[in-house]
Design a protein around this motif. Structure first.
Motif, mmCIF file in Angstrom:
data_model
loop_
_atom_site.group_PDB
_atom_site.id
_atom_site.type_symbol
_atom_site.label_atom_id
_atom_site.label_comp_id
_atom_site.label_asym_id
_atom_site.label_seq_id
_atom_site.Cartn_x
_atom_site.Cartn_y
_atom_site.Cartn_z
ATOM 1 N N GLU A 96 10.482 4.444 22.798
ATOM 2 C CA GLU A 96 9.869 3.257 23.393
ATOM 3 C C GLU A 96 8.396 3.210 23.010
ATOM 4 O O GLU A 96 7.730 4.240 22.968
ATOM 5 C CB GLU A 96 9.997 3.318 24.912
ATOM 6 C CG GLU A 96 9.365 2.131 25.616
ATOM 7 C CD GLU A 96 9.436 2.245 27.124
ATOM 8 O OE1 GLU A 96 9.318 1.204 27.786
ATOM 9 O OE2 GLU A 96 9.595 3.368 27.657
ATOM 10 N N ALA A 97 7.904 2.008 22.742
ATOM 11 C CA ALA A 97 6.489 1.851 22.389
ATOM 12 C C ALA A 97 5.963 0.531 22.929
ATOM 13 O O ALA A 97 6.719 -0.419 23.128
ATOM 14 C CB ALA A 97 6.307 1.890 20.872
ATOM 15 N N VAL A 98 4.658 0.497 23.154
ATOM 16 C CA VAL A 98 3.955 -0.743 23.454
ATOM 17 C C VAL A 98 2.895 -0.909 22.377
ATOM 18 O O VAL A 98 2.109 0.011 22.126
ATOM 19 C CB VAL A 98 3.309 -0.719 24.857
ATOM 20 C CG1 VAL A 98 2.393 -1.921 25.047
ATOM 21 C CG2 VAL A 98 4.384 -0.693 25.932
ATOM 22 N N PHE A 99 2.925 -2.050 21.708
ATOM 23 C CA PHE A 99 1.952 -2.379 20.669
ATOM 24 C C PHE A 99 1.160 -3.592 21.106
ATOM 25 O O PHE A 99 1.740 -4.589 21.550
ATOM 26 C CB PHE A 99 2.650 -2.731 19.348
ATOM 27 C CG PHE A 99 3.549 -1.654 18.824
ATOM 28 C CD1 PHE A 99 3.039 -0.427 18.428
ATOM 29 C CD2 PHE A 99 4.913 -1.856 18.718
ATOM 30 C CE1 PHE A 99 3.863 0.568 17.936
ATOM 31 C CE2 PHE A 99 5.757 -0.879 18.226
ATOM 32 C CZ PHE A 99 5.231 0.341 17.829
ATOM 33 N N ALA A 100 -0.157 -3.539 20.958
ATOM 34 C CA ALA A 100 -1.004 -4.679 21.313
ATOM 35 C C ALA A 100 -2.124 -4.808 20.294
ATOM 36 O O ALA A 100 -2.641 -3.812 19.782
ATOM 37 C CB ALA A 100 -1.577 -4.512 22.712
ATOM 38 N N GLY A 101 -2.478 -6.056 20.016
ATOM 39 C CA GLY A 101 -3.556 -6.323 19.072
ATOM 40 C C GLY A 101 -3.358 -7.672 18.418
ATOM 41 O O GLY A 101 -2.661 -8.545 18.963
ATOM 42 N N PRO A 102 -3.936 -7.860 17.236
ATOM 43 C CA PRO A 102 -3.762 -9.130 16.522
ATOM 44 C C PRO A 102 -2.270 -9.408 16.297
ATOM 45 O O PRO A 102 -1.514 -8.512 15.902
ATOM 46 C CB PRO A 102 -4.487 -8.886 15.194
ATOM 47 C CG PRO A 102 -5.477 -7.804 15.487
ATOM 48 C CD PRO A 102 -4.798 -6.928 16.509
ATOM 49 N N ALA A 103 -1.867 -10.635 16.565
ATOM 50 C CA ALA A 103 -0.449 -10.992 16.518
ATOM 51 C C ALA A 103 0.215 -10.617 15.196
ATOM 52 O O ALA A 103 1.323 -10.068 15.187
ATOM 53 C CB ALA A 103 -0.285 -12.485 16.795
ATOM 54 N N GLY A 104 -0.422 -10.877 14.092
ATOM 55 C CA GLY A 104 0.161 -10.560 12.789
ATOM 56 C C GLY A 104 0.363 -9.076 12.588
ATOM 57 O O GLY A 104 1.377 -8.646 12.019
ATOM 58 N N GLN A 105 -0.566 -8.272 13.074
ATOM 59 C CA GLN A 105 -0.449 -6.821 12.948
ATOM 60 C C GLN A 105 0.657 -6.281 13.860
ATOM 61 O O GLN A 105 1.377 -5.362 13.480
ATOM 62 C CB GLN A 105 -1.782 -6.141 13.275
ATOM 63 C CG GLN A 105 -2.899 -6.493 12.304
ATOM 64 C CD GLN A 105 -2.600 -6.032 10.894
ATOM 65 O OE1 GLN A 105 -1.931 -6.714 10.137
ATOM 66 N NE2 GLN A 105 -3.097 -4.866 10.555
#
Length: 94
Positions: free
Chosen positions: A46-55
């Motif tokens: 499981e992961a949570v990724f956040a940042g610029p939408a394209g990235q």
């Protein structure tokens, strides 16, 4: 911050014991993302990724392939709240 997003990702298949978490940390950091990754007791990652939408979108696509020895069977993606962490970290199994 209109162009940012956060997602929760659950990856299934042969994704534990194949360097998936460490690979995820490297890949996420190289994209400038914040969040975390952990193994789950059910055999998924499981992961949570956040940042610029394209990235974020690019990272989700990378998760579909994973590191060399992984065999990804599925990737479930859901919206998430922006994590309250600095950088990207590997967490203990949950």
């Amino acid at each position: 911050m209109n162009d940012t997003k956060a997602v929760n990702v659950t990856v299934s298949g042969k994704v534990q014991g194949v360097w998936y978490r460490a690979w995820t940390v490297e890949e996420a950091r190289s994209r400038g993302l914040v969040g975390w990754v952990r193994n789950r007791n059910d055999g998924t990652v499981e992961a949570v990724f956040a940042g610029p939408a394209g990235q974020v979108d690019d990272m989700v696509e990378a998760c579909r392939r994973g590191p060399k020895h992984a065999r990804v069977a599925g990737v479930a993606v859901a919206p998430a709240g922006y994590p309250s962490v600095d950088g990207f970290e590997q967490r203990a199994t949950y």
